[in-house]
Design a protein around this motif. Structure first.
Motif, mmCIF file in Angstrom:
data_model
loop_
_atom_site.group_PDB
_atom_site.id
_atom_site.type_symbol
_atom_site.label_atom_id
_atom_site.label_comp_id
_atom_site.label_asym_id
_atom_site.label_seq_id
_atom_site.Cartn_x
_atom_site.Cartn_y
_atom_site.Cartn_z
ATOM 1 N N GLN A 1 0.424 -0.606 -0.108
ATOM 2 C CA GLN A 1 -0.086 -0.375 -0.426
ATOM 3 C C GLN A 1 0.864 1.517 0.558
ATOM 4 O OE1 GLN A 1 -2.403 0.858 3.171
ATOM 5 N NE2 GLN A 1 -3.684 1.869 2.809
ATOM 6 N N LEU A 2 0.534 1.774 -1.044
ATOM 7 C CA LEU A 2 1.717 3.320 -0.995
ATOM 8 C C LEU A 2 0.350 4.014 -0.416
ATOM 9 C CD1 LEU A 2 3.390 2.557 -4.743
ATOM 10 C CD2 LEU A 2 4.011 1.370 -2.117
ATOM 11 N N VAL A 3 1.386 5.466 0.208
ATOM 12 C CA VAL A 3 0.460 6.302 0.642
ATOM 13 C C VAL A 3 1.336 7.817 0.186
ATOM 14 C CG1 VAL A 3 -0.714 7.822 2.512
ATOM 15 C CG2 VAL A 3 -0.419 5.293 2.078
ATOM 16 N N GLU A 4 0.889 9.035 -0.244
ATOM 17 C CA GLU A 4 1.133 9.977 -1.103
ATOM 18 C C GLU A 4 1.260 10.801 -0.224
ATOM 19 O OE1 GLU A 4 0.213 8.073 -4.878
ATOM 20 O OE2 GLU A 4 -0.245 8.223 -3.144
ATOM 21 N N THR B 1 1.544 21.626 -13.010
ATOM 22 C CA THR B 1 0.082 20.934 -12.300
ATOM 23 C C THR B 1 -0.302 20.383 -12.251
ATOM 24 O OG1 THR B 1 -0.747 23.587 -11.853
ATOM 25 C CG2 THR B 1 -2.154 21.953 -11.587
ATOM 26 N N ALA B 2 -0.672 19.064 -11.697
ATOM 27 C CA ALA B 2 -1.085 17.431 -12.302
ATOM 28 C C ALA B 2 -1.103 16.713 -10.907
ATOM 29 C CB ALA B 2 -0.358 16.762 -12.540
ATOM 30 N N ALA B 3 -1.820 15.470 -10.654
ATOM 31 C CA ALA B 3 -1.993 14.954 -9.849
ATOM 32 C C ALA B 3 -1.277 13.701 -9.818
ATOM 33 C CB ALA B 3 -3.548 14.047 -10.041
ATOM 34 N N TYR B 4 0.016 14.146 -8.257
ATOM 35 C CA TYR B 4 1.035 13.168 -9.306
ATOM 36 C C TYR B 4 0.604 11.574 -8.104
ATOM 37 C CZ TYR B 4 3.660 16.703 -10.930
ATOM 38 O OH TYR B 4 4.362 18.034 -11.349
ATOM 39 N N SER B 5 1.932 10.724 -8.336
ATOM 40 C CA SER B 5 1.026 9.382 -7.828
ATOM 41 C C SER B 5 2.589 8.418 -8.099
ATOM 42 C CB SER B 5 0.027 8.559 -9.374
ATOM 43 O OG SER B 5 -1.146 9.109 -8.644
ATOM 44 N N CYS B 6 2.718 7.644 -6.862
ATOM 45 C CA CYS B 6 3.623 6.562 -6.889
ATOM 46 C C CYS B 6 3.196 5.533 -7.447
ATOM 47 C CB CYS B 6 4.207 6.723 -5.813
ATOM 48 S SG CYS B 6 3.778 6.301 -4.477
ATOM 49 N N ALA B 7 4.217 4.773 -8.090
ATOM 50 C CA ALA B 7 4.210 2.994 -8.234
ATOM 51 C C ALA B 7 5.184 2.325 -8.230
ATOM 52 C CB ALA B 7 3.676 3.551 -9.338
ATOM 53 N N ALA B 8 5.214 1.295 -7.626
ATOM 54 C CA ALA B 8 6.121 0.358 -7.094
ATOM 55 C C ALA B 8 5.879 -0.909 -8.110
ATOM 56 C CB ALA B 8 5.833 0.085 -6.335
ATOM 57 N N SER B 9 7.450 -1.164 -7.904
ATOM 58 C CA SER B 9 6.940 -2.951 -8.910
ATOM 59 C C SER B 9 6.573 -3.433 -8.168
ATOM 60 C CB SER B 9 8.032 -2.881 -10.247
ATOM 61 O OG SER B 9 9.512 -3.657 -9.495
ATOM 62 N N GLY B 10 6.867 -5.244 -8.413
ATOM 63 C CA GLY B 10 7.377 -6.023 -7.672
ATOM 64 C C GLY B 10 8.806 -6.084 -7.612
ATOM 65 N N VAL B 11 9.002 -7.689 -6.497
ATOM 66 C CA VAL B 11 10.710 -8.005 -6.897
ATOM 67 C C VAL B 11 10.766 -7.592 -7.679
ATOM 68 C CG1 VAL B 11 12.426 -9.129 -5.480
ATOM 69 C CG2 VAL B 11 9.738 -8.303 -3.966
ATOM 70 N N SER B 12 10.829 -8.788 -8.655
ATOM 71 C CA SER B 12 10.806 -9.634 -9.998
ATOM 72 C C SER B 12 10.764 -8.959 -11.410
ATOM 73 C CB SER B 12 10.558 -10.979 -9.984
ATOM 74 O OG SER B 12 9.344 -11.524 -9.860
ATOM 75 N N THR C 1 9.070 -5.483 -13.385
ATOM 76 C CA THR C 1 9.095 -3.863 -13.879
ATOM 77 C C THR C 1 7.875 -3.572 -13.994
ATOM 78 O OG1 THR C 1 10.165 -3.923 -16.315
ATOM 79 C CG2 THR C 1 11.531 -3.506 -14.814
ATOM 80 N N THR C 2 6.793 -4.061 -13.687
ATOM 81 C CA THR C 2 5.491 -3.210 -14.160
ATOM 82 C C THR C 2 5.219 -3.154 -13.124
ATOM 83 O OG1 THR C 2 5.051 -5.588 -15.387
ATOM 84 C CG2 THR C 2 3.358 -4.606 -14.848
ATOM 85 N N TYR C 3 4.538 -1.996 -12.600
ATOM 86 C CA TYR C 3 3.945 -1.189 -12.117
ATOM 87 C C TYR C 3 2.694 -1.538 -11.228
ATOM 88 C CZ TYR C 3 7.591 1.950 -12.972
ATOM 89 O OH TYR C 3 9.448 2.308 -13.227
ATOM 90 N N ASN C 4 2.598 -2.472 -9.994
ATOM 91 C CA ASN C 4 1.297 -3.369 -9.846
ATOM 92 C C ASN C 4 0.464 -2.480 -8.291
ATOM 93 O OD1 ASN C 4 1.766 -5.707 -11.677
ATOM 94 N ND2 ASN C 4 3.384 -6.440 -9.968
ATOM 95 N N TYR C 5 1.909 -1.835 -8.020
ATOM 96 C CA TYR C 5 1.659 -0.920 -7.244
ATOM 97 C C TYR C 5 1.035 0.662 -7.383
ATOM 98 C CZ TYR C 5 2.337 -5.447 -5.400
ATOM 99 O OH TYR C 5 2.486 -6.929 -5.425
ATOM 100 N N TRP C 6 -0.123 0.905 -6.714
ATOM 101 C CA TRP C 6 -0.191 2.636 -7.329
ATOM 102 C C TRP C 6 -0.910 2.796 -5.737
ATOM 103 C CZ3 TRP C 6 0.889 4.853 -11.776
ATOM 104 C CH2 TRP C 6 1.542 4.292 -12.970
ATOM 105 N N GLY C 7 -0.374 4.771 -5.633
ATOM 106 C CA GLY C 7 -1.096 5.260 -4.495
ATOM 107 C C GLY C 7 -2.259 5.902 -5.085
ATOM 108 N N GLN C 8 -2.559 6.461 -3.980
ATOM 109 C CA GLN C 8 -4.490 7.389 -4.563
ATOM 110 C C GLN C 8 -3.913 8.885 -5.098
ATOM 111 O OE1 GLN C 8 -2.743 7.712 -1.378
ATOM 112 N NE2 GLN C 8 -2.861 10.027 -0.540
ATOM 113 N N GLY C 9 -2.248 9.602 -4.909
ATOM 114 C CA GLY C 9 -1.944 10.316 -6.206
ATOM 115 C C GLY C 9 -2.310 11.476 -5.008
ATOM 116 N N THR C 10 -1.359 12.710 -5.386
ATOM 117 C CA THR C 10 -1.597 13.894 -3.904
ATOM 118 C C THR C 10 -1.521 15.591 -4.974
ATOM 119 O OG1 THR C 10 -0.548 15.105 -2.382
ATOM 120 C CG2 THR C 10 1.063 13.367 -3.804
#
Length: 119
Positions: free
Chosen positions: A3-6, A91-102, A104-113
């Motif tokens: 879970q990602l929180v921006e 100006t934009a909504a900024y989101s972070c994203a993370a891949s899994g360990v193995s 490079t696909t961004y499987n996890y996303w935050g809700q944005g700020t």
């Protein structure tokens, strides 16, 4: 599941700086790469910057290179985006994203700020 929180967005004037944070809530970052994306109203989401977890290699979109810096603090399970010399085009909504360990696909996303830069 990650879970990602921006946080850190806000309303600033052109030329100001902001630092965004992306925290992995409740667990250690287990990822190969973490990135920031942004989406302005009426536009497609675009890549901003990424950092590879093991090497700390970083990559930037041309529009932000030299103004933005992505970094990580493993001890705090947090990735940062330092944004300097902001302009209204940022100006934009900024989101972070993370891949899994193995992968490079961004499987996890935050809700944005939201970042709003006034002229």
């Amino acid at each position: 599941q990650v879970q990602l929180v921006e946080s850190g967005g806000g309303l600033v004037q052109a030329g100001d700086s902001l630092r965004l944070s992306c925290a992995a809530a409740g667990r250690t970052f287990s990822t190969k790469v973490v990135a920031w994306f942004r989406q302005a109203p009426g536009k497609a989401r675009e890549f901003v910057a990424s950092i590879w977890w093991s090497s700390s290699n970083t990559y930037y979109a041309a529009a932000v290179k030299g103004r933005f810096t992505i970094s990580r603090d493993s001890a705090k399970n947090t990735v940062y985006l330092q944004m300097n010399s902001l302009n209204p085009e940022d100006t934009a909504a900024y989101s972070c994203a993370a891949s899994g360990v193995s992968s490079t696909t961004y499987n996890y996303w935050g809700q944005g700020t939201q970042v709003t830069v006034s002229s």
